[in-house]
Design an enzyme around this catalytic site. Structure first.
Site, PDB file in Angstrom:
ATOM      1  N   GLY A  86      -1.650  -4.631   5.374  1.00 36.97           N
ATOM      2  CA  GLY A  86      -2.844  -5.099   5.733  1.00 36.97           C
ATOM      3  C   GLY A  86      -3.152  -5.089   7.170  1.00 36.97           C
ATOM      4  N   THR A 109       0.919  -1.147  -0.012  1.00 36.37           N
ATOM      5  CA  THR A 109       0.135  -0.016  -0.096  1.00 36.37           C
ATOM      6  C   THR A 109       0.761   1.042  -0.011  1.00 36.37           C
ATOM      7  OG1 THR A 109      -1.748  -1.182   1.326  1.00 36.37           O
ATOM      8  CG2 THR A 109      -1.815   1.366   1.309  1.00 36.37           C
TER       9      THR A 109
END
Length: 526
Positions: free
Chosen positions: A423, A340
């Site tokens: 995550g 991310t």
């Protein structure tokens, strides 16, 4: 830790931060800069993000004082059902390749939605830096070079990825120039025609025809049907501050639950580097994750009792339960991807943007449809094929989303922007930063640099462990094991702990920016 009064940009890649600063200096506001940073990250951090992924924006409008969010996550294909996969012999959705491309990329729509509502520079100027870096190239960062080597097997299986990241069969290394000509062409069209070309125009048609041809459930009709949405954030109070997160389908509420639980103890009286601290926060994380895993999915498909989950009374109940069971409790969380990119931007008009984006796994599905140059996300691979699970795959459904940009206000004004890669790690790292700033009175840079813990597992791991960065705390592991934790020592500033960025704003309006030493990023004030 740079400080400024005019504006601040913090991003996980230095070229993205420089782009944001350039946009602010060119007369753009924080919203213009945020979209430009997001687009550039999709080029220079292609292993983490790109126009084939999703994005979430959490926004404070300096003129009205309104805080709102934009959900830029895509829905599953109209043909996406568990039966579609089980008939082909799958017990889970594949994590790589065309069959992993289940959901529509929502990022490009999010760019335009934020810019249309709040931006002021011409659209083409906002997208131009991303086009330039894709077309002219940029030096591969340490992170990109590391992930190219880790994912070489998948890169070599896709024609486009192989030509870009492993030209002539030789993987790019740090400092090699990365040129993405096809992606540049796609971004140039987006800059000229807007997001419509990506969903309803030539790009959408190219992507849809390729995905159908290559066996994916995703079609051009799915892209044409996409629309993100403005949403009201969820929030809670914590020691005189208000903490905002995106609502479901994101896991943002989980960190709010953690804060509510920890509010029942004077955390500052517990040494930050002690086994007692780590045990307390990890058990708090487990309590929140149990409810997260029980309920989280697309709220259009399932009722999620957010008010109950975020109530202070419920937090007290969870707290008392933890005290009755002082040993480490078992909780096996679902394995998740962790790749991310988070960034934050502020300006001198009081505008703040906290935003995050992802392809889910490193290089997403490792699949580029046609000549688009766009790596499609594999976010939909997190759907379950078990119809008893809350996050079961259904047509036109948004999956349980790990992405969660954060914002904190103090006395009604923006005080802290924060977020991170990872995550399972996102709510945990935010918890570390929030308690570091609020409970331990650290600067944003000090809080981001704290030794981190990570409870849970990423894809490929078979058991939950408690990972802790080792900074010469000799007895901390044995004492945590005595509590019942399965401890996995991690080296200092290990990238597995995620890459956080943040901006703090003091009462005089001075911005302090921080980039994670675990990332390739910097914070730049103007």
């Amino acid at each position: 830790m740079p400080q400024s009064r005019r504006g601040m940009v913090a991003a996980p890649h230095y070229l993205a931060s420089q782009t944001g600063a350039f946009i602010l200096q060119s007369g753009g506001n924080a919203f213009d800069a945020a979209v430009a940073v997001s687009a550039v990250l999709g080029v220079v951090y292609p292993h983490m993000t790109g126009p084939g992924g999703d994005a979430f924006f959490l926004i404070h409008d300096g003129h009205t004082g309104k805080i709102e969010g934009y959900n830029g996550s895509g829905r599953s294909a109209a043909k996406a059902t568990p039966e579609w996969y089980t008939k082909q012999g799958y017990t889970t959705i594949p994590s790589r390749g065309p069959l992993a491309a289940v959901t529509v990329p929502g990022m490009v729509d999010a760019w335009e939605a934020v810019w249309k509502k709040y931006g002021r520079l011409p659209w083409a100027e906002i997208i131009a830096p991303a086009v330039r870096y894709a077309e002219e190239g940029f030096p591969a960062s340490p992170s990109l070079a590391r992930w190219i080597m880790r994912d070489l097997e998948w890169i070599q299986q896709d024609t486009h990825l192989r030509s870009v990241f492993c030209p002539n069969g030789i993987p790019l290394v740090e400092g090699d120039i990365v040129i993405q000509t096809k992606l540049a062409q796609t971004l140039r069209l987006i800059g000229e025609q807007g997001s419509a070309c990506f969903y309803n125009g030539s790009i959408g048609q190219m992507i849809g025809e390729a995905t159908e041809r290559d066996g994916s459930v995703l079609t051009k009709e799915d892209l044409a049907a996409h629309q993100g949405e403005w949403v009201e954030p969820v929030s809670t109070t914590y020691r005189g501050h208000r903490v905002y997160q995106m609502p479901p389908n994101t896991q943002g509420f989980s960190v709010l639950m953690m804060l509510n639980i920890l509010e029942n103890v004077d955390l500052s009286s517990i040494a930050r580097f002690s086994p007692e601290f780590y045990h307390l926060v990890v058990e708090t994380v487990k309590k929140a994750f149990q409810d997260r895993d029980r309920y989280l999915t697309d709220p259009a498909f399932r009722d999620i009792p957010i008010e109950q989950l975020l109530s202070k009374d419920y937090a007290k109940k969870l707290w008392y339960d933890m005290q009755y069971h002082p040993q480490a409790s078992p909780h096996l969380s679902p394995a998740m991807g962790q790749d991310t990119a988070y960034a934050a931007v502020t300006d001198d008009e009081g505008n703040t943007v906290s935003f995050i984006q992802s392809l889910y796994f490193d290089f997403g599905s490792a699949y580029v449809p046609g000549d688009s140059g766009v790596i499609l996300q594999n976010r939909g691979s997190f759907f379950s094929l078990d119809d008893r699970a809350p996050n079961v795959l259904e047509p036109r459904k948004r999956t349980f989303h790990t992405l969660m940009p954060g914002m904190v206000t103090k006395n009604g004004k923006p005080y802290l922007l924060l977020g991170t890669q990872g995550g399972e790690g996102q709510p945990q790292t935010q918890l570390s930063i929030l308690t570091g700033v609020i409970d331990y009175q650290l600067t944003i840079q000090q809080a981001i640099g704290l030794p981190r813990w990570l409870y849970g597992r990423t894809w490929g791991d078979m058991s939950d462990t408690l990972k802790i960065e080792s900074r010469s705390y000799e007895d901390i592991y044995s004492r945590l094991e005595a509590y019942g934790h399965i401890v996995e020592p991690i080296r200092d500033y290990d990238a597995v702990m995620g890459e956080a960025q943040g901006i703090m704003i003091n009462e005089q309006g001075v911005f302090s920016g921080a980039a994670d030493p675990r990332s390739d990023g910097i914070a730049i004030g103007i």
